[in-house]
Design an enzyme around this catalytic site. Structure first.
Site, PDB file in Angstrom:
ATOM      1  N   LYS A 229      -2.878  -5.805   2.199  1.00 18.38           N
ATOM      2  CA  LYS A 229      -2.053  -6.597   1.288  1.00 18.38           C
ATOM      3  C   LYS A 229      -0.892  -7.221   2.058  1.00 18.38           C
ATOM      4  CE  LYS A 229       0.688  -6.237  -2.913  1.00 18.38           C
ATOM      5  NZ  LYS A 229       1.053  -5.465  -4.079  1.00 18.38           N
ATOM      6  N   GLU A 235      -1.306   1.122  10.946  1.00 15.64           N
ATOM      7  CA  GLU A 235      -2.648   1.623  11.254  1.00 15.64           C
ATOM      8  C   GLU A 235      -3.669   0.485  11.237  1.00 15.64           C
ATOM      9  OE1 GLU A 235      -0.609   2.793   8.971  1.00 15.64           O
ATOM     10  OE2 GLU A 235      -0.590   4.985   8.904  1.00 15.64           O
ATOM     11  N   GLY A 289      -1.589  -2.239  -4.418  1.00 12.18           N
ATOM     12  CA  GLY A 289      -2.604  -1.864  -3.426  1.00 12.18           C
ATOM     13  C   GLY A 289      -3.656  -0.935  -4.008  1.00 12.18           C
ATOM     14  N   ARG A 290      -3.219   0.117  -4.693  1.00 11.99           N
ATOM     15  CA  ARG A 290      -4.177   1.113  -5.206  1.00 11.99           C
ATOM     16  C   ARG A 290      -4.928   0.623  -6.436  1.00 11.99           C
ATOM     17  NH1 ARG A 290       1.039   2.483  -5.392  1.00 11.99           N
ATOM     18  NH2 ARG A 290       2.071   2.832  -7.383  1.00 11.99           N
ATOM     19  N   GLU A 376       0.044   8.443  -5.994  1.00 16.50           N
ATOM     20  CA  GLU A 376       0.992   7.420  -5.523  1.00 16.50           C
ATOM     21  C   GLU A 376       1.654   6.736  -6.729  1.00 16.50           C
ATOM     22  OE1 GLU A 376       0.412   5.287  -1.543  1.00 16.50           O
ATOM     23  OE2 GLU A 376       0.094   3.655  -2.938  1.00 16.50           O
ATOM     24  N   HIS A 407     -19.368  26.240  -4.997  1.00 12.84           N
ATOM     25  CA  HIS A 407     -19.506  27.190  -3.886  1.00 12.84           C
ATOM     26  C   HIS A 407     -18.314  27.126  -2.963  1.00 12.84           C
ATOM     27  CE1 HIS A 407     -23.642  28.206  -4.992  1.00 12.84           C
ATOM     28  NE2 HIS A 407     -23.669  26.960  -5.438  1.00 12.84           N
ATOM     29  N   LYS A 532       7.197   6.329   7.540  1.00 11.30           N
ATOM     30  CA  LYS A 532       6.869   5.182   8.396  1.00 11.30           C
ATOM     31  C   LYS A 532       8.029   4.875   9.329  1.00 11.30           C
ATOM     32  CE  LYS A 532       4.029   2.770   4.916  1.00 11.30           C
ATOM     33  NZ  LYS A 532       3.937   1.596   4.055  1.00 11.30           N
TER      34      LYS A 532
HETATM   35  O1  F6P Z   1       0.579   4.069   1.921  1.00  9.47           O
HETATM   36  C1  F6P Z   1       1.345   3.054   1.414  1.00  9.47           C
HETATM   37  C2  F6P Z   1       0.618   1.793   1.147  1.00  9.47           C
HETATM   38  O2  F6P Z   1       1.543   0.798   0.980  1.00  9.47           O
HETATM   39  C3  F6P Z   1      -0.319   1.867  -0.062  1.00  9.47           C
HETATM   40  O3  F6P Z   1       0.330   1.674  -1.247  1.00  9.47           O
HETATM   41  C4  F6P Z   1      -1.295   0.787   0.259  1.00  9.47           C
HETATM   42  O4  F6P Z   1      -2.443   0.902  -0.509  1.00  9.47           O
HETATM   43  C5  F6P Z   1      -1.520   1.040   1.729  1.00  9.47           C
HETATM   44  O5  F6P Z   1      -0.253   1.417   2.218  1.00  9.47           O
HETATM   45  C6  F6P Z   1      -2.070  -0.106   2.510  1.00  9.47           C
HETATM   46  O6  F6P Z   1      -1.230  -1.220   2.493  1.00  9.47           O
HETATM   47  P1  F6P Z   1      -1.719  -2.640   2.947  1.00  9.47           P
HETATM   48  O7  F6P Z   1      -2.832  -3.067   2.070  1.00  9.47           O
HETATM   49  O8  F6P Z   1      -0.517  -3.535   2.819  1.00  9.47           O
HETATM   50  O9  F6P Z   1      -2.173  -2.556   4.379  1.00  9.47           O
END
Ligand code: F6P
Length: 583
Positions: A229, A235, A289-290, A376, A407, A532
């Site tokens: 987003k 990452e 995002g979620r 979240e 199990h 972060k």
């Molecule tokens: O972990 C925090 C967060 O902002 C989530 O809300 C989101 O889904 C994820 O990181 C990934 O963010 P992006 O889509 O901006 O890479």
């Protein structure tokens, strides 16, 4: 009064006003708190004998049956919960969401994931603008692009068709699409459309995840979809640079245009990264995002794998529940009932966790997705006005497919802690098996557990029953099951794309209902920021220590010791040459 004094007085006044609005100060809340005493005197064994009660706790909507008769509620509990919904202004809050009001107030944004699956002719506005045409512009673009890739008319740099897709993304840009992909993988119709194709997900910044994802793939036939987003997530961006290197070191930098596309709201950063804006699929700030699996975040990689028509069915399923949630009376409204029951369990009965137990291997990744959507969204300690909550909100979600979970952790939920359970089952199996001579089919065997476990939790087994069964005295307490452990059952007709969309939307809206009742902002996520910031300080230190041999500085004793220990060992990666996995 000086400025500081005035500021404090204002703050105090605002605090008083806002805390007056906390849901726990309302009469229905107080009434429910008192009502807990009455419920503590009941046992599910007895509640289950009341057939009228059980009958009224079955709700069937478009083939999905919810049975909440094994919740620790009576009919008057439900009436009280509905009064709580009224006090929380649930109806108005749902309307505000559907009207595109900025209900995500800390980020000043609308919350309109419902627009992502709305029919073309629907009007849903954010800031006075109908967003549905924008949604369909992107959906049409995905349809066209995915058809070109799937048919082989869009080819890679060496002229070969792109049959494998690696979707890079994390959190909401990963978990929802992974859940849907895992669910559809064995649906016969979807599987047919995916023949000869692979979809993989690269989320973790751990280089091992890169190694596993590229293992067996050929850059010539691979398309990489970078999903972010913000297009700033550390990452995802490092994984995107790594995959860019993987492609360009094999095929040359010009190959990136043919082998990498993006999904983002930040089109400027996508272009800066080197991805052609023409190959970028947009979404918008009003999609959390979620809550983004129905945007290009999920629809692009899933359409590449299964074809757009299958994914359109998934969107239609979600849209069906959007209409139900908006228009059904609260007494027969699946997300509302589920949300109210969660609030009852977490806040009033004091059960902090919820187990999500799909009796379906296809729903293997459902609990991990719901973990993010729920935790979240509702893992908050202050009200939407910023007032510390004097009660517990949010719940701890975890789960595994039945029967594997049986199990593993079911011991705890039968005889240890009380964990309200969601049992999710499907009437039809995606892949039926029957062996001649067996008592039942394999799916019936699975579903025997789906039907048995809720009763085992609700009824338990008393010491008297055990003695009757000649259990030796010394084992009676060990073998006793207290019962009275709440659960609910959701029975779906099948697990095709349409019903998968419905299941997703039921949970999304359920979680919103919980947040609306608790009076929190379920649509921001400030809690992820601090880690972060601290990680970026560590990153700087690691760089200085690795390249300039600088000592570890500015951290507490514990972190300094750990970092020093970590840096003592040579990393095995030179700082002046690129290294990619060798698997
Ligand atoms: O972990 C925090 C967060 O902002 C989530 O809300 C989101 O889904 C994820 O990181 C990934 O963010 P992006 O889509 O901006 O890479």
């Amino acid at each position: 009064m000086d400025d500081g004094g005035r500021w404090f007085a204002d703050l105090e006044r605002e605090t008083v006003m806002a805390s007056a609005a906390l849901i726990c100060d309302t009469e229905p809340w107080k009434d429910l708190t008192e009502h807990v005493n009455a419920i503590e005197k009941t046992h599910l064994r007895d509640l289950m004998n009341d057939v009228d009660r059980c009958q009224s706790m079955m709700v069937e909507i478009d083939g999905i049956l919810l049975d909440y008769s094994r919740q620790r509620v009576r009919l008057d509990t439900m009436e009280k919960l509905l009064k709580l919904a009224e006090a929380a202004r649930l109806r108005q809050k749902i309307d505000r969401m559907y009207n595109g009001d900025h209900i995500n107030s800390t980020e000043n944004r609308s919350v309109l994931h419902i627009a992502l699956r709305a029919p073309r002719d629907k009007v849903i506005c954010s800031d006075g603008k109908n967003v549905v045409p924008d949604v369909w512009y992107v959906l049409d673009k995905i349809k066209e692009f995915s058809e070109r890739v799937r048919s082989g008319s869009w080819v890679g740099a060496t002229g070969k068709a792109l049959k494998d897709v690696v979707a890079i993304g994390i959190g909401g840009s990963f978990l929802g699409p992974l859940f849907v992909h895992t669910t559809l993988q064995t649906d016969p119709e979807a599987a047919d459309c995916a023949r000869g194709r692979q979809l993989r997900f690269l989320a973790n910044v751990d280089p091992v995840d890169v190694a596993r994802n590229i293992s067996g793939l050929n850059p010539e036939t691979t398309l990489v979809v970078v999903v972010s987003k913000t297009f700033t997530t550390a990452e995802t961006m490092l994984n995107a640079r790594t995959m860019r290197e993987w492609i360009s070191s094999a095929l040359g930098i010009q190959a990136v245009a043919k082998h990498m596309v993006a999904v983002s709201t930040n089109l400027m950063l996508v272009e800066k990264f080197g991805i052609d804006p023409a190959n970028t699929f947009a979404f918008w700030d009003w999609v959390g995002g979620r809550y983004s699996v129905c945007s290009a975040v999920g629809v692009l990689p899933l359409s590449l794998q299964y074809g757009f028509p299958i994914i359109e069915k998934f969107l239609n399923g979600a849209s069906n529940i959007d209409n139900h949630f908006y228009s059904a009376s609260f007494e027969r409204n699946l997300p509302v009932l589920l949300g109210l029951l969660s609030v009852w369990n977490v806040t009033f009965l004091g059960y902090p966790a919820r187990a999500i137990l799909p009796y379906s291997q296809a729903l293997e990744k459902f609990a991990p997705h719901i973990q993010q959507v729920s935790m979240e969204s509702n893992g908050k300690g202050v009200s939407i006005d910023g007032i510390p909550l004097p009660f517990e909100a949010g719940e701890i979600d975890f789960g595994e497919p039945g029967t594997n979970g049986q199990h593993s952790f079911y011991q705890l939920i039968h005889q240890g802690r009380v964990v309200p359970c969601d049992f999710i089952g499907s009437i039809k199996s995606q892949q039926p098996i029957y062996l001649k001579g067996e008592v039942v089919s394999n799916h019936d065997e699975l579903m025997s557990n789906f039907f048995a476990q809720p009763d085992a939790l609700a009824y338990g087994k008393s010491p008297e029953q055990l003695l009757q069964d000649n259990v030796p005295d010394r084992l009676v307490t060990h073998k006793t099951f207290s019962g009275n452990r709440p659960s609910l059952s959701l029975l779906l007709p099948s697990l095709d794309a349409y019903n998968t969309g419905k299941l997703l939307a039921i949970y999304e809206h359920r979680i919103a209902v919980e947040g609306f009742i608790w009076g929190i902002n379920s649509f921001d996520q400030w809690g992820v920021e601090l880690g972060k910031v601290l990680a970026s300080q560590v990153r700087k230190q690691l760089h200085l220590s690795r390249t300039k041999r600088e000592p570890v500085q500015g951290f507490n004793f514990s972190t300094t010791t750990l970092l020093t220990r970590y840096l003592e060992v040579e990393p095995g990666t030179p700082s002046d040459a690129t290294i990619l996995p060798r698997v």
